[in-house]
Design a protein around this motif. Structure first.
Motif, PDB file in Angstrom:
ATOM      1  N   GLN A 193     -10.354  -6.911  -5.969  1.00 16.09           N
ATOM      2  CA  GLN A 193     -11.046  -6.312  -4.829  1.00 16.09           C
ATOM      3  C   GLN A 193     -10.122  -6.202  -3.629  1.00 16.09           C
ATOM      4  OE1 GLN A 193     -12.987 -10.351  -4.927  1.00 16.09           O
ATOM      5  NE2 GLN A 193     -14.305  -9.293  -3.514  1.00 16.09           N
ATOM      6  N   VAL A 194      -9.127  -7.079  -3.539  1.00 15.56           N
ATOM      7  CA  VAL A 194      -8.108  -6.975  -2.504  1.00 15.56           C
ATOM      8  C   VAL A 194      -6.745  -7.030  -3.176  1.00 15.56           C
ATOM      9  CG1 VAL A 194      -7.069  -8.029  -0.465  1.00 15.56           C
ATOM     10  CG2 VAL A 194      -9.557  -8.034  -0.739  1.00 15.56           C
ATOM     11  N   GLN A 195      -5.877  -6.099  -2.838  1.00 17.26           N
ATOM     12  CA  GLN A 195      -4.531  -6.067  -3.408  1.00 17.26           C
ATOM     13  C   GLN A 195      -3.510  -6.140  -2.273  1.00 17.26           C
ATOM     14  OE1 GLN A 195      -6.692  -3.192  -4.110  1.00 17.26           O
ATOM     15  NE2 GLN A 195      -7.636  -4.528  -5.626  1.00 17.26           N
ATOM     16  N   LEU A 196      -2.450  -6.896  -2.532  1.00 17.24           N
ATOM     17  CA  LEU A 196      -1.315  -6.963  -1.621  1.00 17.24           C
ATOM     18  C   LEU A 196      -0.096  -6.428  -2.373  1.00 17.24           C
ATOM     19  CD1 LEU A 196      -1.724 -10.533  -0.052  1.00 17.24           C
ATOM     20  CD2 LEU A 196      -2.638  -8.370   0.770  1.00 17.24           C
ATOM     21  N   VAL A 197       0.570  -5.452  -1.810  1.00 15.67           N
ATOM     22  CA  VAL A 197       1.722  -4.840  -2.459  1.00 15.67           C
ATOM     23  C   VAL A 197       2.932  -4.976  -1.549  1.00 15.67           C
ATOM     24  CG1 VAL A 197       2.705  -2.744  -3.432  1.00 15.67           C
ATOM     25  CG2 VAL A 197       0.262  -3.228  -3.715  1.00 15.67           C
ATOM     26  N   GLU A 198       3.941  -5.697  -2.050  1.00 14.58           N
ATOM     27  CA  GLU A 198       5.177  -5.914  -1.292  1.00 14.58           C
ATOM     28  C   GLU A 198       6.218  -4.868  -1.647  1.00 14.58           C
ATOM     29  OE1 GLU A 198       4.239 -10.505  -2.250  1.00 14.58           O
ATOM     30  OE2 GLU A 198       4.505  -8.758  -3.538  1.00 14.58           O
TER      31      GLU A 198
END
Length: 121
Positions: free
Chosen positions: A1-6
Motif C-alpha cells: 500500500q506504500v512503496q519507497l523507491v530509492e
C-alpha cells in the motif's frame, strides 16, 4: 500500500559526491519522519540521517558536516546529498519513512529496497 523507491547510488571515488533520492507513493495521508540508514557487509543497519516533517534533521557523528538530508513534502521525497565520500561510507543505503495511511492511523514504518553506494578508487 506504500512503496519507497530509492535512486542515485553507484560507484564514486574517494572525495566525490552522490545524491540519493527516495520517493514514497501509494496510500499516503501524511509522512512524519523520513530517514536514511545504511548497512555494510557483516554489520548492522545504522541510522545515517533523519528529518521530521518540520525539517528538523539529525545526523550520525560519522557523516555530520559531509552529508545533508532534505525533503520535498509536496513530492513525498527525501534526499541525501553525500559529499567528501570515504571508503568507509560504502554500504547499501535504505530509505525509511513513518507513514500515516489515513487520518485515524498511527505512523507505520516502511522501507525501500536499498541502493548500493561504493566508494573506491
Amino acid at each position: 500500500q506504500v512503496q519507497l523507491v530509492e535512486s542515485g547510488g553507484g560507484l564514486v571515488q574517494p572525495g566525490g559526491s552522490l545524491r540519493l533520492s527516495c520517493a514514497a507513493s501509494g496510500s499516503i495521508f501524511s509522512i512524519n519522519r523520513m530517514g536514511w540508514y545504511r548497512q555494510a557487509p557483516g554489520k548492522q543497519r545504522d541510522l545515517v540521517a533523519a528529518i521530521t516533517s518540520g525539517d528538523s534533521a539529525n545526523y550520525a557523528d560519522s557523516v555530520r558536516g559531509r552529508f545533508t538530508i532534505s525533503r520535498d513534502n509536496a513530492k513525498n521525497t527525501v534526499y541525501l546529498q553525500m559529499n567528501s565520500l570515504k571508503p568507509e561510507d560504502t554500504a547499501v543505503y535504505y530509505c525509511n519513512a513513518a507513514v500515516r495511511t489515513n487520518w485515524l492511523s498511527t505512523p507505520q514504518n516502511y522501507w525501500g529496497q536499498g541502493t548500493q553506494v561504493t566508494v573506491s578508487s
